[in-house]
Design a protein around this motif. Structure first.
Motif, PDB file in Angstrom:
ATOM      1  N   GLU A 296      30.802  28.413 -38.330  1.00  0.00           N
ATOM      2  CA  GLU A 296      31.735  29.560 -38.240  1.00  0.00           C
ATOM      3  C   GLU A 296      32.325  29.882 -39.614  1.00  0.00           C
ATOM      4  OE1 GLU A 296      33.849  32.726 -36.445  1.00  0.00           O
ATOM      5  OE2 GLU A 296      31.889  31.498 -35.787  1.00  0.00           O
TER       6      GLU A 296
ATOM      7  N   TYR B 120      30.863  29.535 -42.486  1.00  0.00           N
ATOM      8  CA  TYR B 120      29.720  29.980 -43.152  1.00  0.00           C
ATOM      9  C   TYR B 120      29.521  31.566 -42.796  1.00  0.00           C
ATOM     10  CZ  TYR B 120      25.070  30.924 -44.841  1.00  0.00           C
ATOM     11  OH  TYR B 120      23.999  31.538 -45.826  1.00  0.00           O
ATOM     12  N   ARG B 121      29.469  31.666 -41.693  1.00  0.00           N
ATOM     13  CA  ARG B 121      29.388  33.034 -41.019  1.00  0.00           C
ATOM     14  C   ARG B 121      30.524  34.084 -41.753  1.00  0.00           C
ATOM     15  NH1 ARG B 121      31.247  36.513 -37.574  1.00  0.00           N
ATOM     16  NH2 ARG B 121      32.822  35.156 -36.719  1.00  0.00           N
TER      17      ARG B 121
ATOM     18  N   SER C  97      29.959  34.547 -45.242  1.00  0.00           N
ATOM     19  CA  SER C  97      28.926  35.459 -45.451  1.00  0.00           C
ATOM     20  C   SER C  97      29.401  36.786 -45.298  1.00  0.00           C
ATOM     21  CB  SER C  97      27.555  35.004 -44.611  1.00  0.00           C
ATOM     22  OG  SER C  97      27.124  33.767 -44.848  1.00  0.00           O
ATOM     23  N   ASP C  98      29.971  37.039 -44.155  1.00  0.00           N
ATOM     24  CA  ASP C  98      30.597  38.332 -43.858  1.00  0.00           C
ATOM     25  C   ASP C  98      31.416  38.867 -44.868  1.00  0.00           C
ATOM     26  OD1 ASP C  98      29.173  38.524 -41.454  1.00  0.00           O
ATOM     27  OD2 ASP C  98      31.013  37.993 -40.028  1.00  0.00           O
TER      28      ASP C  98
END
Length: 179
Positions: free
Chosen positions: A84, A86-87, A90-91
């Motif tokens: 989560e 990392y996500r 990234s966002d």
């Protein structure tokens, strides 16, 4: 503070809150099971749950089962937290790229190194149908170009050099610890 950072910060706070709540729930449940271990019941019943709706907890409430079950849950929680994070990161980077591109589109064109990614074909422009959608597509391509870096230090250097931001080596080293 940018809009992207505000969104990122809010999501990080929510994730921390979630992780603390689940951590506390696991701690309390584990204490409850340990307090009543070897009681002849299963973990679901020990936790005052309906065994029929929590079939995977129909295991003996014994020391080894308690340790194994709760250790696995904590390990999975940590794995999911990393995924989560990392996500979310990234966002965040993707949103920053979009913001930078909207403010100064020419600054980021050098970030796309793959010649096939540099051009938008007529049919793609027609499919995208609006200036905002085109900006979003180019931003995604720039972000994908950043993502292709297999080395975090190289990724950081590419972002810094492309955006022409000056950051001291000390701050870069500190940032790499988190990345």
């Amino acid at each position: 503070m940018t809009k992207s950072f505000q969104i990122f910060d809010g999501k990080i706070r929510s994730l921390k809150q979630h992780l603390q709540l689940i951590d506390l729930s696991l701690t309390l449940a584990c204490k409850c099971c340990n307090k009543e271990k070897d009681n002849g019941k299963n973990i679901a019943t020990t936790l005052h749950a309906v065994s029929g709706t929590h079939l995977q907890l129909n295991i003996p409430n014994k020391t080894t089962d308690i340790k194994r079950t709760f250790a696995y849950s904590r390990r999975k929680l940590n794995e999911q937290a990393i995924i989560e994070l990392y996500r979310l990161f990234s966002d965040y980077i993707s949103n920053i790229v979009s913001e930078l591109f909207k403010n100064n589109p020419y600054q980021l064109f050098g970030a796309i190194t793959d010649k096939n990614e540099r051009a938008l074909f007529y049919h793609e422009i027609i499919q995208l149908s609006s200036y905002d959608a085109i900006i979003e597509e180019i931003s995604k391509r720039i972000y994908r170009s950043f993502e292709k870096q297999r080395s975090t230090p190289k990724l950081l250097e590419k972002i810094i050099s492309t955006t022409k931001v000056s950051i001291s080596n000390e701050i870069k080293k500190d940032a790499l610890l988190y990345l």
